[in-house]
Design a protein around this motif. Structure first.
Motif, short mmCIF file in Angstrom:
data_model
loop_
_atom_site.label_atom_id
_atom_site.label_comp_id
_atom_site.label_asym_id
_atom_site.label_seq_id
_atom_site.Cartn_x
_atom_site.Cartn_y
_atom_site.Cartn_z
N ARG A 21 0.85 -1.19 0.00
CA ARG A 21 0.00 0.00 0.00
C ARG A 21 0.88 1.24 0.00
N ARG A 26 4.52 1.39 -1.11
CA ARG A 26 5.65 0.74 -0.44
C ARG A 26 6.13 -0.41 -1.29
N LEU A 40 8.81 -7.03 -1.52
CA LEU A 40 9.87 -7.89 -2.07
C LEU A 40 9.28 -9.24 -2.41
N LYS A 80 -3.38 -9.37 10.35
CA LYS A 80 -3.13 -8.07 10.98
C LYS A 80 -3.86 -7.03 10.14
N ASN A 121 -4.20 -5.56 6.04
CA ASN A 121 -3.90 -6.35 4.83
C ASN A 121 -2.71 -7.29 4.95
N LYS A 160 5.44 -11.12 9.62
CA LYS A 160 4.69 -10.96 8.36
C LYS A 160 5.14 -11.98 7.33
N ASN A 181 5.57 -15.27 1.35
CA ASN A 181 6.95 -15.76 1.49
C ASN A 181 6.88 -17.27 1.72
N ARG A 238 0.96 0.25 14.11
CA ARG A 238 2.06 -0.33 14.89
C ARG A 238 1.56 -0.75 16.24
P1 ATP Z 1 3.30 -2.77 7.82
O1 ATP Z 1 2.06 -2.55 8.62
O2 ATP Z 1 3.95 -4.10 8.04
O3 ATP Z 1 4.27 -1.60 7.82
P2 ATP Z 1 1.74 -2.22 5.60
O4 ATP Z 1 0.54 -3.08 5.63
O5 ATP Z 1 1.53 -0.81 6.00
O6 ATP Z 1 2.87 -2.91 6.38
P3 ATP Z 1 2.21 -3.16 3.01
O7 ATP Z 1 1.85 -2.21 2.01
O8 ATP Z 1 1.30 -4.29 3.30
O9 ATP Z 1 2.48 -2.28 4.24
O10 ATP Z 1 3.63 -3.84 2.69
C1 ATP Z 1 4.79 -3.12 2.47
C2 ATP Z 1 5.76 -3.29 3.63
O11 ATP Z 1 5.97 -4.68 3.93
C3 ATP Z 1 7.14 -2.77 3.28
O12 ATP Z 1 7.25 -1.44 3.67
C4 ATP Z 1 8.10 -3.68 4.07
O13 ATP Z 1 8.28 -3.19 5.37
C5 ATP Z 1 7.34 -4.98 4.21
N1 ATP Z 1 7.75 -6.01 3.24
C6 ATP Z 1 8.12 -5.88 1.95
N2 ATP Z 1 8.33 -7.07 1.37
C7 ATP Z 1 8.08 -8.01 2.32
C8 ATP Z 1 8.12 -9.42 2.34
N3 ATP Z 1 8.43 -10.15 1.29
N4 ATP Z 1 7.80 -10.04 3.51
C9 ATP Z 1 7.45 -9.34 4.60
N5 ATP Z 1 7.40 -8.00 4.65
C10 ATP Z 1 7.70 -7.33 3.51
#
Ligand code: ATP
Length: 259
Positions: free
Chosen positions: A62, A65, A68, A113, A116, A124, A149, A258
């Protein structure tokens, strides 16, 4: 060696779905499976068409970001043409399909969580990105992008290593990505059809959220607020009980959560 072919023939063999995954295109590498799925949807791809990539070079989470997804992980997108009122439920369908398929294939307990992510042992393991194009009251298309993963040594990726895990890391052995994809597509269809039959996936989703009852910090741009994640609404938004007793409704859009 586990069976690890992600060819369309391997995935459709014994899949048993009516439409999700009956049309599949697999690519060795793509910038983003969601971007390819959107293009295919605009070209009129059938509902349930799945785009799979062995690796994504510009996977997105989202708020732009990075996600990977090197070789060994699952990166796929499902094309759907849902009615407008299904849209908030697609993230629920996707995250439940992921938790159920992980449990079914590996026996590992997976939790959601908000909004998403899917976690195993608090780390994660999966990210989900639902994107759609809506004109007036009509959804032109929706794509559900899912990255898991699977057979990944997360310590090779320092940026995510502290908060990420993989199925192989949790189990100490490789897992068949084909079994995972098949399980995931079958569960996604089951839940999507349940939605169409008027069943609520909301309650099942809510009951699988790790977030509820926890102290959380919610950030959107510069703004941050803290409180207890008390509940979720049927549209998927989070209800945050603030220290002054008020209840704040938070839409997933662009917030980060967080513990
Ligand atoms: P979070 O709450 O964990 O910060 P988010 O839900 O706000 O995540 P997403 O958009 O779901 O963010 O995912 C992007 C984030 O997930 C990246 O900023 C990085 O920290 C993390 N990430 C990227 N690739 C992977 C991966 N293969 N496995 C786990 N985490 C990853």
């Amino acid at each position: 060696m586990v069976e690890d072919s992600l060819s369309p023939a391997a995935i459709t063999d014994g899949l048993g779905t009516r439409f999700i995954g009956q049309e599949i295109t697999c690519y060795p590498s793509l910038p983003s499976t969601n971007d390819m799925a959107k293009q295919k949807a605009q070209e009129g791809a059938k509902e349930g068409t799945v785009i799979v990539a062995e690796e994504q070079t510009a996977g997105r989470g989202r708020i732009k970001r990075r996600w990977l997804s090197p070789r060994g992980s699952i990166a796929l997108s499902i094309i759907l043409y849902p009615p407008l009122d299904y849209l908030p439920c697609l993230i629920m369908v996707a995250s439940l399909a992921v938790t159920r398929s992980i449990e079914q294939v590996t026996g590992l307990k997976a939790k959601i969580k908000w909004p998403n992510d899917v976690l195993v042992n608090d780390k994660k393991i999966c990210g989900i990105l639902v994107e759609s194009d809506v004109r007036g009251n009509k959804v032109d298309y929706a794509v559900i992008g899912i990255g898991i993963n699977v057979n990944l040594e997360v310590s090779d990726f320092p940026r995510i290593a502290p908060m990420a895990t993989s199925l192989s890391r949790e189990l100490g052995r490789d897992v068949s990505r084909r079994d995972m994809v098949q399980g995931l597509l079958a569960q996604a269809e089951k839940l999507y059809l349940a939605l169409a039959a008027g069943d609520s996936v909301f309650r099942q989703w809510r009951d699988n959220l790790v977030t509820l009852g926890k102290k959380v910090q919610v950030s959107s741009g510069e703004a941050t607020c803290r409180g207890i994640a008390e509940s979720v609404a049927a549209d998927g938004s989070l209800l945050l009980r603030q220290p002054d007793g008020s209840l704040l409704k938070i839409v997933a859009g662009d917030v980060t959560l967080r513990r």
